[in-house]
Design an enzyme around this catalytic site. Structure first.
Site, PDB file in Angstrom:
ATOM      1  N   ASP A  18      49.165  -8.917  38.290  1.00  0.00           N
ATOM      2  CA  ASP A  18      49.839  -9.963  37.530  1.00  0.00           C
ATOM      3  C   ASP A  18      51.113  -9.353  36.933  1.00  0.00           C
ATOM      4  OD1 ASP A  18      49.096  -8.490  35.297  1.00  0.00           O
ATOM      5  OD2 ASP A  18      47.514  -9.868  34.665  1.00  0.00           O
ATOM      6  N   HIS A  35      49.832  -5.965  35.084  1.00  0.00           N
ATOM      7  CA  HIS A  35      48.751  -5.058  35.493  1.00  0.00           C
ATOM      8  C   HIS A  35      48.762  -4.706  36.971  1.00  0.00           C
ATOM      9  CE1 HIS A  35      47.292  -7.268  31.881  1.00  0.00           C
ATOM     10  NE2 HIS A  35      47.040  -6.022  31.518  1.00  0.00           N
ATOM     11  N   SER A  73      44.041  -3.119  28.161  1.00  0.00           N
ATOM     12  CA  SER A  73      43.646  -3.919  29.326  1.00  0.00           C
ATOM     13  C   SER A  73      43.539  -3.104  30.613  1.00  0.00           C
ATOM     14  CB  SER A  73      44.658  -5.046  29.540  1.00  0.00           C
ATOM     15  OG  SER A  73      45.959  -4.507  29.642  1.00  0.00           O
TER      16      SER A  73
END
Ligand SMILES: *[C@@H]1O[C@H](CO)[C@@H](O)[C@H](O)[C@H]1NC(C)=O
Ligand SMILES: *[C@@H]1O[C@H](CO)[C@@H](O)[C@H](O)[C@H]1NC(C)=O
Ligand SMILES: *[C@@H]1O[C@H](CO)[C@@H](O)[C@H](O)[C@H]1NC(C)=O
Ligand SMILES: *[C@@H]1O[C@H](CO)[C@@H](O)[C@H](O)[C@H]1NC(C)=O
Ligand SMILES: *[C@@H]1O[C@H](CO)[C@@H](O)[C@H](O)[C@H]1NC(C)=O
Ligand SMILES: *[C@@H]1O[C@H](CO)[C@@H](O)[C@H](O)[C@H]1NC(C)=O
Ligand SMILES: *[C@@H]1O[C@H](CO)[C@@H](O)[C@H](O)[C@H]1NC(C)=O
Length: 368
Positions: A331, A334, A38
Site C-alpha cells: 500500500d 508498507h 505496522s
C-alpha cells in the site's frame, strides 16, 4: 530446519544461499518478543476499537492463508512473521499479539513461553506519535509496559530462575521510528530543527532500551527506518513522483545516530548483544536495482487508488495490481510480503553492510 522452496524464489545476490542450511536447533532462543509499528503488527490494532490504523479489511491479507485480513499491513506475512520463521523452525509466523492472548486465557500460558508480539500500527518511539493521526495506538513505551506485566506470568509458570533465563536468552525484535518521522513532517508540533528532533528521538529510544534491559532483555534485533521518502505516499507529496528528499535524509540521520547509540549502550550495559539492520541501505539497494531483486515496480502501491495508487489506503474498493510479488509496495506506506521476505533474509543472513555488527542468525547463536 525446514527449507521452503519459495525462500529461494526471492533470493538475490544479497544473501549467500549456504546459510539456509544452518541448523538453528542449536540456537538457544526460547522466545521472541516483538515491539514496534505496522511493519511488525500482527493484529494488535484490531483490538483497539477506536484506532484508525487498521488493516483488518481486504485486500489486506489476500495472500495470507485463507486470504484472511488479520490486521497485518501486508498482502501476506510481514517482516516480524518472516524473521520469526527464520529464527526458529517452531514458528510458522510471529507470536500472537499480546491483546489476543488476554482474550484467550485458556491458551495464554502455553503461548507466553514462545513469545509475544506487542507491535502496534501507527506507533512510535515518542509517546504521542500516531495519536493525532490514528486516535489510538500503543506506543513503544506502553508496549514495554505490557511486556513488564508478562514477566510475572512467566515466573508463575516456570519459576523465577527459569523465567530469568528465558527472558535473557530471548530475542527482542524492535522495528520502529518511521511514524515519529512522519509526525514530525506533518505536525512539527515541537518546532524543533531536524537535528534536535533526532536527538530527542534517540534519547527516548535509549530510555526504552534501558527499560527493556532492566526487565532482563539482552539480545536486541533492531530494524532502523527505511527510505520512507520513497514510499508512494511521499512520492505523491513530492509532486514529480521522485522521492521526498528531506524524509530520506532524516531516515539516514536516524540510522547513523542509532548505530552510535547502540555501540555505546552495549559498552555501558553488561551482556548486551545486538544486531542493527540498516533498512535504509537494504531498501535503497532494491530501489536502485529493482530487477536484480525481482521487482518491476518500486514506486506504485499495489493496493490503493489514484496517482501512484497512493491517494487512498488499501480497502475493499481499491485498485489491485495483478503481480503482487513484483511490487515493492503493498500500500502507500508498507512493503509487500515479497519485499518483507527479502528484508527478513537479509537481516537473518546478510553481510555487515546490511546488518551490523552481526546478522540475526549470529545473534540467535550468541550464548547468554
Ligand atoms: C470494543 O468493542 C467490543 C465490541 O463492540 C466490546 O466488547 C469491547 O468492550 C470494546 N473494547 C474497548 C476497549 O472499548
Ligand atoms: C492521545 O489522544 C487521546 C485523545 O485525543 C488522549 O486522551 C490521550 O491522552 C493521548 N495520549 C497521548 C499519549 O498523548
Ligand atoms: C499475569 O500477571 C498479571 C500481573 O501480575 C496478573 O494480573 C494476571 O492475572 C496474570 N495472568 C495469568 C493468566 O496468570
Ligand atoms: C520544524 O520547525 C522548526 C522551527 O520552526 C524548523 O526549524 C524545522 O525545519 C521544522 N521542521 C519541519 C520538518 O518542518
Ligand atoms: C522530488 O523529486 C525530484 C526527483 O527525484 C528531486 O529532484 C526533488 O528534490 C524532490 N523534491 C523534494 C521536495 O524532495
Ligand atoms: C478511485 O479513483 C477513481 C478515479 O480517480 C474514482 O472515480 C474512484 O471513486 C476512486 N475510488 C475510491 C474508492 O476512492
Ligand atoms: C551472516 O550469518 C551467517 C550465518 O547464517 C554467517 O555465516 C555469515 O558469516 C554472516 N555474514 C556476515 C557477513 O557476517
Amino acid at each position: 530446519m525446514a527449507i521452503r522452496v519459495w525462500y529461494f524464489l526471492v533470493l538475490s545476490l544479497v544473501v549467500p544461499t549456504i546459510v539456509l542450511a544452518l541448523d538453528l536447533a542449536e540456537a538457544d532462543v526460547p522466545a521472541i518478543f516483538i515491539f514496534g509499528d505496522s511493519t511488525a503488527d500482527v493484529g494488535t490494532n484490531t483490538y483497539l476499537n477506536d484506532s484508525l490504523a487498521r488493516a483488518d479489511k481486504p485486500f489486506n491479507g489476500i495472500d495470507y492463508p485463507y486470504s484472511r485480513a488479520t490486521g497485518r499491513f501486508s498482502n501476506g506475512y510481514n517482516a516480524a512473521d518472516l524473521i520469526a520463521r527464520l529464527m526458529d523452525n517452531d514458528y510458522e509466523r510471529s507470536p500472537p499479539p499480546f491483546l489476543s492472548l488476554l482474550e484467550n486465557m485458556a491458551t495464554f500460558k502455553r503461548n507466553l513461553l514462545k513469545g509475544v508480539n506487542f507491535a502496534s500500527g501507527g506507533a512510535g518511539i515518542l509517546d504521542d506519535t500516531g495519536n493525532k493521526t490514528f486516535h489510538r495506538v500503543i506506543s513503544l513505551g506502553e508496549q514495554i509496559q505490557q511486556f513488564s506485566t508478562v514477566k510475572p506470568n512467566i515466573t508463575g509458570i516456570v519459576g523465577a530462575d527459569k523465567a530469568d533465563s528465558l527472558i535473557s536468552k530471548s530475542v527482542y525484535l524492535i522495528s520502529v521510528g518511521s511514524n515519529d518521522l512522519f509526525d514530525y513532517q506533518i505536525y512539527n508540533s515541537s518546532n524543533m530543527s531536524p537535528d534536535t528532533f533526532i536527538t530527542t528521538l534517540l534519547q527516548a529510544y535509549n530510555n526504552h532500551f534501558k527499560d527493556l534491559y532492566n526487565l532482563g532483555a539482552r539480545k536486541f534485533g533492531i530494524i532502523s527506518v527505511p527510505p520512507i521518502g520513497c514510499c508512494p505516499f511521499e512520492r505523491l507529496l513530492n509532486g514529480t513522483g521522485g522521492c521526498f528528499v528531506a524524509m530520506n535524509e532524516l531516515a539516514q540521520t536516524f540510522y547513523q545516530s542509532i548505530q552510535a547509540l547502540l555501540q555505546q549502550f552495549s559498552l555501558d550495559f553488561q551482556g548486551v548483544k545486538y544486531s542493527l539492520g540498516n533498512a535504509y541501505f537494504m531498501t535503497m539497494n532494491i530501489i536502485d536495482n529493482p530487477l536484480a531483486s525481482g521487482f518491476d515496480d518500486i514506486q506504485t502501491a499495489c493496493c490503493g487508488n489514484g496517482t501512484l495508487n497512493a491517494q487512498d489506503q488499501c480497502s475493499p474498493s481499491s485498485k489491485l495490481c495483478p503481480n503482487r510479488d513484483n511490487y515493492l509496495f503493498w500500500d502507500r506506506f508498507h512493503p509487500t510480503q515479497a519485499a518483507a521476505q527479502l528484508a527478513a533474509l537479509t537481516l537473518y543472513a546478510g553481510a555487515q553492510e546490511f546488518v551490523t555488527p552481526m546478522n540475526f542468525s549470529q545473534l540467535a547463536l550468541v550464548h547468554i
